[in-house]
Design an enzyme around this catalytic site. Structure first.
Site, mmCIF file in Angstrom:
data_model
loop_
_atom_site.group_PDB
_atom_site.id
_atom_site.type_symbol
_atom_site.label_atom_id
_atom_site.label_comp_id
_atom_site.label_asym_id
_atom_site.label_seq_id
_atom_site.Cartn_x
_atom_site.Cartn_y
_atom_site.Cartn_z
ATOM 1 N N SER A 61 -12.537 -5.369 -7.582
ATOM 2 C CA SER A 61 -12.909 -3.951 -7.649
ATOM 3 C C SER A 61 -12.662 -3.342 -9.021
ATOM 4 O O SER A 61 -13.346 -2.393 -9.425
ATOM 5 C CB SER A 61 -12.143 -3.156 -6.586
ATOM 6 O OG SER A 61 -10.744 -3.299 -6.756
ATOM 7 N N HIS B 69 -6.603 0.755 -10.837
ATOM 8 C CA HIS B 69 -8.000 0.875 -11.254
ATOM 9 C C HIS B 69 -8.115 1.871 -12.403
ATOM 10 O O HIS B 69 -7.678 3.014 -12.269
ATOM 11 C CB HIS B 69 -8.878 1.341 -10.091
ATOM 12 C CG HIS B 69 -8.877 0.399 -8.928
ATOM 13 N ND1 HIS B 69 -7.972 0.514 -7.892
ATOM 14 C CD2 HIS B 69 -9.675 -0.660 -8.643
ATOM 15 C CE1 HIS B 69 -8.210 -0.445 -7.011
ATOM 16 N NE2 HIS B 69 -9.227 -1.172 -7.439
ATOM 17 N N ASP C 41 -4.347 5.350 -9.955
ATOM 18 C CA ASP C 41 -3.621 4.693 -8.866
ATOM 19 C C ASP C 41 -2.779 3.525 -9.375
ATOM 20 O O ASP C 41 -2.298 2.711 -8.586
ATOM 21 C CB ASP C 41 -4.585 4.213 -7.791
ATOM 22 C CG ASP C 41 -5.587 3.173 -8.305
ATOM 23 O OD1 ASP C 41 -5.588 2.888 -9.526
ATOM 24 O OD2 ASP C 41 -6.373 2.648 -7.498
#
Length: 330
Positions: A149, A307, A304
């Site tokens: 991701s 990311h 976070d």
């Protein structure tokens, strides 16, 4: 004595029992072939099959069966049939797969190619694989990003509702160069291996592959096994894209402060750094650029602490740009 209510109750019970029986799904059939190849089959309409190789019973977020499963080193396969909404499931079907050769030793999960649905139903992993595989065949990217991701959210073509957090930086550095993005949320090394073996890079020949993977393995895998998975991906890329150079990035640090996960990441990076100069690989660790002098990750670049945001992705792009230009012959 009036028996009519009793008779009606028996009929109602029988109808209810019949309805429950009709809704019950049969477990999938497991067919084993030579070389550890396994196929799963269900005759239930509008159903899906989910499986595991780690000994646990399949749940709604287990691995979807999308192609022949290859387990040449042996292991235990468990599978269930689910309705499409995954609210109803069958009993577990189980099979022990014997290794093809008596001297084959077990291998870690990091090198056994599997699908994943850990984020189901919010993230359609299968659909993204189909769409991105078709997109790279169509666009023939000269640079290809591969990862999880962290890579997915960088930028590129939009295939789902997930926000691309570095799109401005992506547009500046990569859009003019024809760059593809094969970053997938929640992917581990074994999921990247599955994608590569099932059409993700078929029909293309990029000059450069930029790869960063492994952070999602850190929760339950040893550093050496994660590095083994990364080595296996490099081998797969060399087989499928022999003309491509590989820019292998060290796994980025995670967590606001120094922590055990960062220690494991440092060990992974020490091992995979040995690939530098071999197998078409140039290794580069830009992780320190995301840290303050005190070793902290700021919310200003990673909200976070995992990311990047636009500012963080610009740090990434600027850090690798000299190496990208060199490897691209620009």
């Amino acid at each position: 004595m009036n028996t009519r209510p009793l008779i009606l109750s028996l009929f109602a019970f029988s109808a209810l029992l019949h309805a429950e029986t009709s809704l019950k799904l049969a477990p999938p059939a497991i067919h084993k072939a030579a070389g550890g190849k396994v196929t799963l089959q269900s005759d239930a309409a509008d159903s899906t099959i989910l499986y595991t190789l780690d000994g646990t019973d399949p749940i709604a977020k287990s691995n979807p069966y999308l192609a022949v499963i290859e387990i040449p080193h042996g292991g235990t396969l468990k599978a269930r049939t689910f309705t499409k909404d995954r609210k109803t499931m069958s009993d577990v079907a189980e099979a022990v797969i014997r290794p093809g050769l008596s001297f084959v030793v077990p291998v870690p999960s990091t090198v056994v190619p599997v699908t994943q649905d850990r984020s189901w139903p919010s993230y359609d992993w299968q659909k993204r694989h189909e769409l991105t595989s078709a997109a790279v065949k169509r666009t023939k990217p000269q640079i290809l990003f591969i990862g999880d991701s962290i890579t997915h959210f960088f930028g590129g073509e939009q295939f789902d509702s997930y926000a691309l957090r570095g799109q401005q930086t992506w547009g500046e550095f990569y859009a003019p160069r024809n760059v593809g993005n094969l970053g997938f949320g929640w992917d581990k090394t074994e999921n990247v291996l599955w994608r590569l073996q099932h059409g993700a890079v078929d029909g293309i020949s990029p000059k450069l592959v930029v790869m960063m993977i492994g952070t999602n393995n850190t929760g339950d895998c040893a550093a050496s096994n994660i590095a083994f998975g990364i080595y296996s991906i490099v081998d797969e890329l060399n087989k499928r894209l022999p003309q491509s150079k590989i820019l292998l990035l060290g796994v980025f640090p995670r967590g606001e402060k120094p922590n055990p996960a960062r220690d494991k990441i440092a060990e992974i990076n020490r091992i995979i750094a040995k690939l530098d100069g071999r197998h078409n690989v140039t290794y580069l660790d830009i992780g320190p650029k995301f840290l303050t002098p005190e070793g902290l990750i700021s919310k200003e670049i990673m909200p976070d602490f995992l990311h990047p945001n636009e500012k963080g992705y610009r740090i990434w792009a600027e850090a690798i740009e000299p190496t990208v230009k060199k490897l691209m012959g620009e």
